[in-house]
Design a protein around this motif. Structure first.
Motif, short mmCIF file in Angstrom:
data_model
loop_
_atom_site.label_atom_id
_atom_site.label_comp_id
_atom_site.label_asym_id
_atom_site.label_seq_id
_atom_site.Cartn_x
_atom_site.Cartn_y
_atom_site.Cartn_z
N GLY A 65 0.85 -1.19 0.00
CA GLY A 65 0.00 0.00 0.00
C GLY A 65 0.89 1.23 0.00
O GLY A 65 1.87 1.29 0.74
N CYS A 66 0.54 2.21 -0.83
CA CYS A 66 1.41 3.38 -1.00
C CYS A 66 1.55 4.19 0.29
O CYS A 66 2.63 4.68 0.60
N PHE A 67 0.47 4.32 1.02
CA PHE A 67 0.55 5.10 2.26
C PHE A 67 1.40 4.41 3.32
O PHE A 67 2.36 4.98 3.82
N SER A 70 5.10 4.19 2.45
CA SER A 70 5.74 5.44 2.03
C SER A 70 6.26 5.42 0.60
O SER A 70 7.43 5.71 0.33
N HIS A 71 5.38 5.09 -0.31
CA HIS A 71 5.77 5.13 -1.72
C HIS A 71 5.98 6.58 -2.15
O HIS A 71 5.35 7.48 -1.63
N THR A 72 6.86 6.77 -3.13
CA THR A 72 7.11 8.13 -3.62
C THR A 72 6.08 8.51 -4.69
O THR A 72 6.43 8.87 -5.81
N CYS A 73 4.81 8.42 -4.35
CA CYS A 73 3.76 8.80 -5.29
C CYS A 73 2.77 9.69 -4.55
O CYS A 73 2.90 9.93 -3.36
N LYS A 74 1.77 10.14 -5.27
CA LYS A 74 0.81 11.09 -4.69
C LYS A 74 -0.01 10.49 -3.55
O LYS A 74 -0.48 11.20 -2.68
N VAL A 114 5.30 -4.70 -5.72
CA VAL A 114 4.24 -4.11 -6.52
C VAL A 114 3.55 -3.05 -5.66
O VAL A 114 3.18 -3.31 -4.52
N TRP A 115 3.40 -1.87 -6.23
CA TRP A 115 2.75 -0.78 -5.49
C TRP A 115 1.28 -0.70 -5.87
O TRP A 115 0.92 -0.92 -7.03
N GLN A 116 0.51 -0.35 -4.88
CA GLN A 116 -0.94 -0.20 -5.03
C GLN A 116 -1.29 0.71 -6.23
O GLN A 116 -2.20 0.41 -6.99
N CYS A 117 -0.53 1.79 -6.42
CA CYS A 117 -0.85 2.75 -7.49
C CYS A 117 -0.59 2.15 -8.88
O CYS A 117 -1.11 2.65 -9.87
N GLU A 118 0.19 1.09 -8.96
CA GLU A 118 0.47 0.46 -10.24
C GLU A 118 -0.75 -0.26 -10.80
O GLU A 118 -0.79 -0.61 -11.98
#
Ligand SMILES: [Zn+2]
Length: 136
Positions: A65-67, A70-74, A114-118
């Motif tokens: 999960g991006c949050f 701490s993924h570097t996305c919005k 794999v990131w959630q935003c993908e």
């Protein structure tokens, strides 16, 4: 007997319970399954209890999960309220992610994150998964 479990230990147990079978995870699993791969889920004996483990290929797929990671996305970033709490918590998560990755690599596992935003780019995601799984 539950009193035997201290409050500290209990919070440790709670913290280790990750939301399982999230939508991103189920989607990635079904993609891999359609490709004909066999895998195990949430393997507790490995560092960080990885989401998807392909023992025969010695490969691991983490669906992050991006949050929380701490993924570097919005989608990521520190919430405006309780900033100090979140900063500490997310930094700790991130540190743990790094430690787990290092441990898995030392154990000769190959890891794909794999990131959630993908998931918003299914063709791209499918390509990444295919490449990772086909690679020997
Ligand atoms: Zn992201």
């Amino acid at each position: 007997m539950t009193d035997m479990v201290s409050r500290k230990r209990r919070s440790e147990i709670m913290r280790n319970i990750k939301p399982q079978n999230s939508f991103p995870e189920v989607l990635v699993r079904s993609l891999i399954h359609k490709m004909g791969f066999r895998f195990r889920l949430h393997v507790r004996s490995l560092p960080g209890t990885p989401d998807v483990v392909l023992p025969r290929h010695r490969k691991i797929i983490l669906i992050n999960g991006c949050f929380w990671h701490s993924h570097t996305c919005k989608k990521a970033g520190i919430p405006k309220s309780n900033r100090i709490f979140w900063k500490k918590k997310l930094r700790r998560n991130h540190q743990r992610d790094i430690e787990n990755l290092i441990a898995l690599k030392q154990m000769k596992w190959r890891v794909l994150v794999v990131w959630q935003c993908e998931l918003k780019r299914p063709a791209h995601l499918l390509k990444r998964l295919t490449k990772f799984l086909a690679d020997n």
